[in-house]
Design a protein around this motif. Structure first.
Motif, PDB file in Angstrom:
ATOM      1  N   GLY A 154       0.820  -1.201   0.000  1.00 24.30           N
ATOM      2  CA  GLY A 154       0.000   0.000   0.000  1.00 24.30           C
ATOM      3  C   GLY A 154       0.858   1.257   0.000  1.00 24.30           C
ATOM      4  O   GLY A 154       2.079   1.209   0.166  1.00 24.30           O
ATOM      5  N   SER A 155       0.239   2.393  -0.151  1.00 25.28           N
ATOM      6  CA  SER A 155       0.967   3.669  -0.208  1.00 25.28           C
ATOM      7  C   SER A 155       0.886   4.447   1.098  1.00 25.28           C
ATOM      8  O   SER A 155       1.347   5.591   1.173  1.00 25.28           O
ATOM      9  CB  SER A 155       0.413   4.532  -1.340  1.00 25.28           C
ATOM     10  OG  SER A 155      -0.985   4.738  -1.172  1.00 25.28           O
ATOM     11  N   THR A 156       0.326   3.854   2.141  1.00 26.73           N
ATOM     12  CA  THR A 156       0.202   4.552   3.423  1.00 26.73           C
ATOM     13  C   THR A 156       1.536   4.524   4.167  1.00 26.73           C
ATOM     14  O   THR A 156       2.413   3.705   3.886  1.00 26.73           O
ATOM     15  CB  THR A 156      -0.861   3.888   4.309  1.00 26.73           C
ATOM     16  OG1 THR A 156      -0.374   2.602   4.724  1.00 26.73           O
ATOM     17  CG2 THR A 156      -2.183   3.710   3.559  1.00 26.73           C
ATOM     18  N   PRO A 157       1.700   5.393   5.161  1.00 24.94           N
ATOM     19  CA  PRO A 157       2.927   5.375   5.975  1.00 24.94           C
ATOM     20  C   PRO A 157       3.141   4.027   6.669  1.00 24.94           C
ATOM     21  O   PRO A 157       4.278   3.595   6.857  1.00 24.94           O
ATOM     22  CB  PRO A 157       2.689   6.497   6.991  1.00 24.94           C
ATOM     23  CG  PRO A 157       1.741   7.420   6.309  1.00 24.94           C
ATOM     24  CD  PRO A 157       0.837   6.548   5.489  1.00 24.94           C
ATOM     25  N   GLU A 158       2.027   3.371   7.050  1.00 29.49           N
ATOM     26  CA  GLU A 158       2.156   2.068   7.711  1.00 29.49           C
ATOM     27  C   GLU A 158       2.755   1.030   6.765  1.00 29.49           C
ATOM     28  O   GLU A 158       3.633   0.257   7.158  1.00 29.49           O
ATOM     29  CB  GLU A 158       0.797   1.577   8.211  1.00 29.49           C
ATOM     30  CG  GLU A 158       0.225   2.357   9.390  1.00 29.49           C
ATOM     31  CD  GLU A 158      -0.376   3.698   8.979  1.00 29.49           C
ATOM     32  OE1 GLU A 158      -0.578   4.535   9.879  1.00 29.49           O
ATOM     33  OE2 GLU A 158      -0.622   3.907   7.773  1.00 29.49           O
ATOM     34  N   HIS A 159       2.302   1.003   5.525  1.00 30.29           N
ATOM     35  CA  HIS A 159       2.851   0.055   4.555  1.00 30.29           C
ATOM     36  C   HIS A 159       4.318   0.366   4.275  1.00 30.29           C
ATOM     37  O   HIS A 159       5.151  -0.535   4.186  1.00 30.29           O
ATOM     38  CB  HIS A 159       2.039   0.109   3.256  1.00 30.29           C
ATOM     39  CG  HIS A 159       0.662  -0.452   3.379  1.00 30.29           C
ATOM     40  ND1 HIS A 159      -0.436   0.350   3.585  1.00 30.29           N
ATOM     41  CD2 HIS A 159       0.198  -1.724   3.328  1.00 30.29           C
ATOM     42  CE1 HIS A 159      -1.532  -0.401   3.661  1.00 30.29           C
ATOM     43  NE2 HIS A 159      -1.168  -1.669   3.504  1.00 30.29           N
ATOM     44  N   GLU A 160       4.615   1.639   4.134  1.00 34.02           N
ATOM     45  CA  GLU A 160       5.992   2.034   3.864  1.00 34.02           C
ATOM     46  C   GLU A 160       6.908   1.633   5.020  1.00 34.02           C
ATOM     47  O   GLU A 160       8.026   1.148   4.811  1.00 34.02           O
ATOM     48  CB  GLU A 160       6.068   3.543   3.640  1.00 34.02           C
ATOM     49  CG  GLU A 160       7.477   4.025   3.310  1.00 34.02           C
ATOM     50  CD  GLU A 160       7.521   5.534   3.087  1.00 34.02           C
ATOM     51  OE1 GLU A 160       8.641   6.067   3.101  1.00 34.02           O
ATOM     52  OE2 GLU A 160       6.454   6.137   2.896  1.00 34.02           O
ATOM     53  N   ALA A 161       6.423   1.811   6.253  1.00 28.15           N
ATOM     54  CA  ALA A 161       7.222   1.465   7.433  1.00 28.15           C
ATOM     55  C   ALA A 161       7.493  -0.035   7.490  1.00 28.15           C
ATOM     56  O   ALA A 161       8.595  -0.467   7.844  1.00 28.15           O
ATOM     57  CB  ALA A 161       6.511   1.925   8.700  1.00 28.15           C
ATOM     58  N   ARG A 162       6.486  -0.853   7.145  1.00 32.32           N
ATOM     59  CA  ARG A 162       6.693  -2.309   7.151  1.00 32.32           C
ATOM     60  C   ARG A 162       7.728  -2.721   6.111  1.00 32.32           C
ATOM     61  O   ARG A 162       8.588  -3.561   6.367  1.00 32.32           O
ATOM     62  CB  ARG A 162       5.371  -3.021   6.885  1.00 32.32           C
ATOM     63  CG  ARG A 162       4.400  -2.987   8.047  1.00 32.32           C
ATOM     64  CD  ARG A 162       3.129  -3.750   7.731  1.00 32.32           C
ATOM     65  NE  ARG A 162       2.025  -3.242   8.534  1.00 32.32           N
ATOM     66  CZ  ARG A 162       0.820  -2.934   8.064  1.00 32.32           C
ATOM     67  NH1 ARG A 162       0.549  -3.101   6.772  1.00 32.32           N
ATOM     68  NH2 ARG A 162      -0.113  -2.480   8.861  1.00 32.32           N
ATOM     69  N   ARG A 163       7.617  -2.141   4.911  1.00 33.56           N
ATOM     70  CA  ARG A 163       8.582  -2.479   3.862  1.00 33.56           C
ATOM     71  C   ARG A 163      10.002  -2.120   4.301  1.00 33.56           C
ATOM     72  O   ARG A 163      10.932  -2.913   4.155  1.00 33.56           O
ATOM     73  CB  ARG A 163       8.239  -1.727   2.570  1.00 33.56           C
ATOM     74  CG  ARG A 163       6.947  -2.138   1.912  1.00 33.56           C
ATOM     75  CD  ARG A 163       6.863  -1.611   0.486  1.00 33.56           C
ATOM     76  NE  ARG A 163       6.867  -0.169   0.363  1.00 33.56           N
ATOM     77  CZ  ARG A 163       5.783   0.605   0.384  1.00 33.56           C
ATOM     78  NH1 ARG A 163       4.582   0.053   0.546  1.00 33.56           N
ATOM     79  NH2 ARG A 163       5.891   1.907   0.232  1.00 33.56           N
ATOM     80  N   ALA A 164      10.154  -0.928   4.828  1.00 29.43           N
ATOM     81  CA  ALA A 164      11.482  -0.471   5.249  1.00 29.43           C
ATOM     82  C   ALA A 164      12.021  -1.346   6.374  1.00 29.43           C
ATOM     83  O   ALA A 164      13.207  -1.709   6.398  1.00 29.43           O
ATOM     84  CB  ALA A 164      11.419   0.985   5.698  1.00 29.43           C
TER      85      ALA A 164
END
Length: 533
Positions: free
Chosen positions: A62-72
């Motif tokens: 997803g493009s949300t901050p939560e998705h970005e944080a999980r990927r990182a």
């Protein structure tokens, strides 16, 4: 988060923002995203079921901050997994990054979503419970490793934020953190060339002088047991350094650098690093909850400890099983439920048939201190039995040694009923505790101070545990005393560990188990840095 991790995270964010509109369709029945996830997880039923139950909502793309944080967080974890002594080669991070950067369609996102969940599940299992399976390595590794299900890992990940769950699934024990610190220190030593020149294997002691003493001194200086000095003499300062080394390596601290001590001094840094890698893996095998009060038996250290709230409150020497295929003490965890004061020794079937039956066949009056009983528990008249007619398979009797000071179990045993028939106990063979290597039993753990061990356990439920214990002991009767609160018992085998004051300890691999575990880790992809002495 490191600069590299932040840079990667920004690349991923840009990549996924370009196709973020497609993600909104992920929960719609029949979309390319849903079909790609289903197709990619067809061989992994746990992950497939997780997505079905959650309407194929994306965890990663997803493009949300939560998705970005999980990927990182995932990329950061995979990129630093070798810090834990685990193989980075199991995860092709570069290929994963390339796929994420190349994603252009909703189907691409679905394929990446499924792959990230599969990689995460493998990582979570490796970091929390180990990359190897104990039972496949050695028959004595009978430990049941607690492994969270893939669905539980994913659920907890989604419920957290960013790095939170990645921190949680790492072993949280102080021992694990201390071992990781020692791993880094040893790897740095290898980069710097190790501990230098080895010492000729000979006997060196106080009063000696010469080139070999200088080599011994230099080696101990490099190891941190001695301050730099150019003295060629085996003086009191060198003697104290040798004793400190001996204590830290489970050797008799007599201050004499004999063959055994010098052999251990000469071991390369790589050997100690292997022991730390194995210890980290063993730490991952242990239960997450050890118990606020628990008993820890380190077979490689020949010791038994009671630990309260992380502090060792009692410690005693121990004797473990003899180093033969049928006597080595196994490794597992259980709960101590009771002790038996004035115990009888009910002779195990294996000892009856292998040791006692041949003696009885030669002389019916042999092992006269042991009672022979029938299936009803009645004592058998030895003179009325022809023992030569029996074999190990059809021998119909049991054997029992009544309570006494000469009983094989001594005057008290500590029970955590288990299928391996292992327990802790007293012994009349007190001289064995003075030995440096104490592997003599049939598999059970003998304690040098069993009475004091009993007092410590009873202190939680008796106002005067010592008086209570001896009051029961003095009856001479076999008496079961329940522990009001069962105590977890962990039978471990640790050739590398860190003591309560941060002192690093090493022990010999008496059962050759660590070598087998290291080989299994190598097969999984673990490798040492360039090796020096």
């Amino acid at each position: 988060m490191s600069f590299v991790s932040r840079a990667r995270s920004s690349v991923f964010a840009a990549t996924f923002v370009a196709v973020s509109a497609s993600v909104a369709l992920a929960g719609t029945s029949g979309t390319a995203f849903q079909m790609a996830v289903a197709e990619s997880t067809i061989s992994n039923t746990a992950i497939a079921e997780f997505y079905r139950k959650n309407a194929f909502d994306p965890v990663w793309v997803g493009s949300t901050p939560e998705h970005e944080a999980r990927r990182a967080a995932l990329i950061k974890a995979l990129s630093t997994i070798d810090m834990h002594g685990l193989p980075r080669a199991r995860y092709d991070v570069s290929a994963l990054i390339a796929k994420m950067q190349d994603a252009r369609t909703t189907r691409d996102l679905g394929l990446i979503e499924a792959e990230l969940s599969q990689i995460f599940a493998k990582y979570a299992n490796d970091i929390q419970s180990g990359v190897t399976s104990p039972s496949q390595i050695d028959a004595g590794l009978v430990r049941d490793v607690e492994r969270r299900s893939t669905q539980e890992h994913l659920k907890r990940l989604v419920a957290g934020d960013g790095d939170e769950y990645f921190r949680e699934i790492m072993p949280q024990s102080r021992q694990y953190r201390a071992l990781m610190k020692q791993k880094i220190a040893l790897e740095t030593l290898i980069e710097q060339g190790g501990w230098g020149e080895t010492v000729p294997v000979t006997k060196l002691e106080r009063g000696d002088t010469g080139a070999n003493v200088i080599k011994l001194r230099n080696r101990l200086v490099a190891m941190g047991y001695l301050k730099p000095t150019a003295s060629p003499n085996y003086d009191d300062v060198l003697l104290a350094a040798v004793q400190a080394f001996q204590t830290a390596h489970g050797l008799e601290p007599d201050g004499v650098a004999g063959n055994g001590t010098i052999t251990e001094i000469n071991r390369p840094v790589s050997d100690r690093l292997k022991a730390v890698y194995v210890a980290l893996e063993r730490e991952r095998w242990l239960p997450e909850e050890r118990g606020e009060r628990h008993i820890l038996v380190n077979q490689a250290d020949f010791s038994a400890k009671i630990v309260d709230d992380g502090q060792v409150t009692f410690e005693t020497r121990a004797v473990i099983g003899k180093n033969t295929h049928d006597r080595r003490s196994p490794e597992f965890s259980d709960e101590m439920e009771h002790m038996v004061i004035n115990p009888s020794w009910y002779v195990p079937r294996s000892i009856i048939t292998k040791e006692y039956l041949p003696k009885l066949q030669a002389n019916p009056n042999a092992v006269g201190h042991i009672q022979i009983t029938d299936r009803g528990g009645r004592q058998v008249n030895r003179g009325a039995v022809d023992f030569t007619q029996f074999t190990a398979r059809n021998f119909p009797f049991s054997m029992r040694q009544p309570p006494s000071r000469s009983n094989a179990l001594g005057l008290v045993k500590f029970m955590f009923p288990n299928k391996h028939n292992i327990y802790l106990h007293d012994t009349p063979q007190k001289s064995l505790f003075a030995r440096e290597v104490r592997a003599f039993s049939h598999g059970c753990i003998r304690l040098a101070q069993p009475f004091e061990f009993a007092y410590a356990l009873l202190a939680k439920q008796e106002e005067d545990p010592k008086s209570f214990f001896h009051r029961v002991l003095n009856t001479g009767k076999e008496t079961k005393v329940n522990l009001e609160n069962p105590v977890p018992v962990h039978l471990i085998y640790r050739t590398a560990y860190v003591g309560p004051k941060g002192e690093v300890q090493y022990r010999r691999d008496v059962y050759d188990r660590d070598r087998k575990i290291w080989e299994a880790l190598q097969k999984a992809g673990v490798a040492l840095p360039d090796v020096q002495g």
